[in-house]
Design an enzyme around this catalytic site. Structure first.
Site, short mmCIF file in Angstrom:
data_model
loop_
_atom_site.label_atom_id
_atom_site.label_comp_id
_atom_site.label_asym_id
_atom_site.label_seq_id
_atom_site.Cartn_x
_atom_site.Cartn_y
_atom_site.Cartn_z
N GLY A 151 35.10 43.65 51.33
CA GLY A 151 35.59 42.32 51.00
C GLY A 151 35.19 41.77 49.64
N ASN A 170 37.02 41.80 47.01
CA ASN A 170 38.19 41.08 46.50
C ASN A 170 38.36 39.73 47.20
OD1 ASN A 170 39.85 42.55 44.37
ND2 ASN A 170 39.31 44.19 45.80
N ASN A 174 49.43 42.34 47.40
CA ASN A 174 48.45 43.41 47.61
C ASN A 174 47.78 43.72 46.29
OD1 ASN A 174 47.11 45.61 48.97
ND2 ASN A 174 48.52 47.00 47.91
N HIS A 176 46.01 46.84 44.33
CA HIS A 176 45.90 48.31 44.41
C HIS A 176 45.09 48.80 43.20
CE1 HIS A 176 46.90 52.37 45.58
NE2 HIS A 176 47.12 52.62 44.30
N ASP A 224 53.17 50.27 48.35
CA ASP A 224 52.90 50.01 46.92
C ASP A 224 54.19 49.95 46.09
OD1 ASP A 224 50.12 49.97 47.39
OD2 ASP A 224 50.01 52.14 47.19
N GLU A 246 40.37 44.22 39.14
CA GLU A 246 40.79 43.64 40.43
C GLU A 246 40.31 42.20 40.63
OE1 GLU A 246 40.53 46.17 43.97
OE2 GLU A 246 39.99 47.83 42.67
C1 GAR Z 1 39.74 47.79 46.53
O1 GAR Z 1 39.46 48.66 45.46
C2 GAR Z 1 41.24 47.67 46.72
O2 GAR Z 1 41.96 47.68 45.55
C3 GAR Z 1 41.52 48.93 47.53
O3 GAR Z 1 40.43 49.03 48.41
C4 GAR Z 1 39.27 48.39 47.85
C5 GAR Z 1 38.78 47.35 48.81
O4 GAR Z 1 37.55 46.80 48.38
N1 GAR Z 1 42.79 48.83 48.20
C6 GAR Z 1 43.59 49.87 48.37
O5 GAR Z 1 43.32 51.00 48.02
C7 GAR Z 1 44.92 49.54 49.03
N2 GAR Z 1 45.86 50.60 48.84
P1 GAR Z 1 37.03 45.39 48.91
O6 GAR Z 1 37.06 45.41 50.45
O7 GAR Z 1 35.63 45.33 48.38
O8 GAR Z 1 37.91 44.30 48.36
#
Ligand code: GAR
Length: 207
Positions: free
Chosen positions: A16, A18, A112, A114, A155, A185
């Site tokens: 989490g 993000n 989303n 990515h 995506d 991100e």
């Molecule tokens: C992030 O890097 C996000 O971009 C990726 O997973 C991670 C989650 O981190 N998402 C994907 O790959 C979706 N296709 P977080 O839980 O610390 O935000």
């Protein structure tokens, strides 16, 4: 009375960071047009749930295993989101693909993030560290992150924001993941949330 902020739900599966970036941006006034009113996890033990609780945001856990099927899982998500009157859904490390039945219900209302520059290293099977492993294997010198609308193609929806990040000698997938999160991100996701919430409010006639 007219709403002054769009209601935002964040869907998570893991750490989490993000989600934290969005919560911090709201606290700092960088997100003014939206309010995070709900966090839903499809994993019971996701640390993202603790981050939401610490910020005083209501949480829910909805798992595919408990629901029994993908369609029952999506129906439970839809029921929860609609009951809360959600305007915008943000997928922030939500590690499950949603069907057309779900995405068509919230057209241009699902974002989303990515961890690559789409159309590189994206689509089914590219998620989390796997994306950075593939980028390093290919030997790209620049990667980055993308925020896009979500449609029925993994995506594949319209791109909203992108930011490039350098690949450095000696990078491991973990090092690259951290740099992409920090430099791209955590910046472009809150910016995109503010921008789309602002647009949604304008459409609703509240701005
Ligand atoms: C992030 O890097 C996000 O971009 C990726 O997973 C991670 C989650 O981190 N998402 C994907 O790959 C979706 N296709 P977080 O839980 O610390 O935000």
């Amino acid at each position: 009375m007219k709403e002054k902020t769009a209601k935002v739900a964040v869907l998570v599966s893991g750490g989490g960071t993000n989600l934290q970036a969005i919560l911090d941006a709201e606290k700092e006034g960088k997100i003014r047009s939206g309010k995070i009113v709900l966090v839903i996890s499809n994993k019971k033990d996701a640390y993202a749930l603790t981050r939401a609780e610490n910020a005083g945001v209501p949480t829910a856990v909805i798992t595919k295993a408990d629901c029994g099927s993908q369609s029952a899982f999506e129906a439970a998500l839809i029921a929860k989101l609609e009951k809360a009157g959600i305007d915008l859904i943000v997928l922030a490390g939500f590690m499950t693909i949603l069907s057309a039945a779900f995405t068509s219900r919230f057209e241009n209302r699902i974002l989303n993030v990515h961890p690559s520059l789409i159309p590189s290293f994206c689509g089914a099977g590219f998620y989390g560290l796997k994306v950075h492993e593939a980028a390093l294997k290919k030997g790209v010198k620049v990667t980055g992150a993308t925020v896009h609308f979500v449609n029925e193609i993994p995506d594949g929806g319209k791109i909203i924001q992108q930011k490039a990040v350098r690949v450095l000698p000696g990078d491991t997938p973990e090092k690259l993941q951290k740099r992409v999160m920090r430099q791209a991100e955590w910046k472009i996701l809150p910016e995109a949330v503010e921008m789309v919430c602002n647009e949604l409010l304008k459409k609703k006639g509240n701005r």
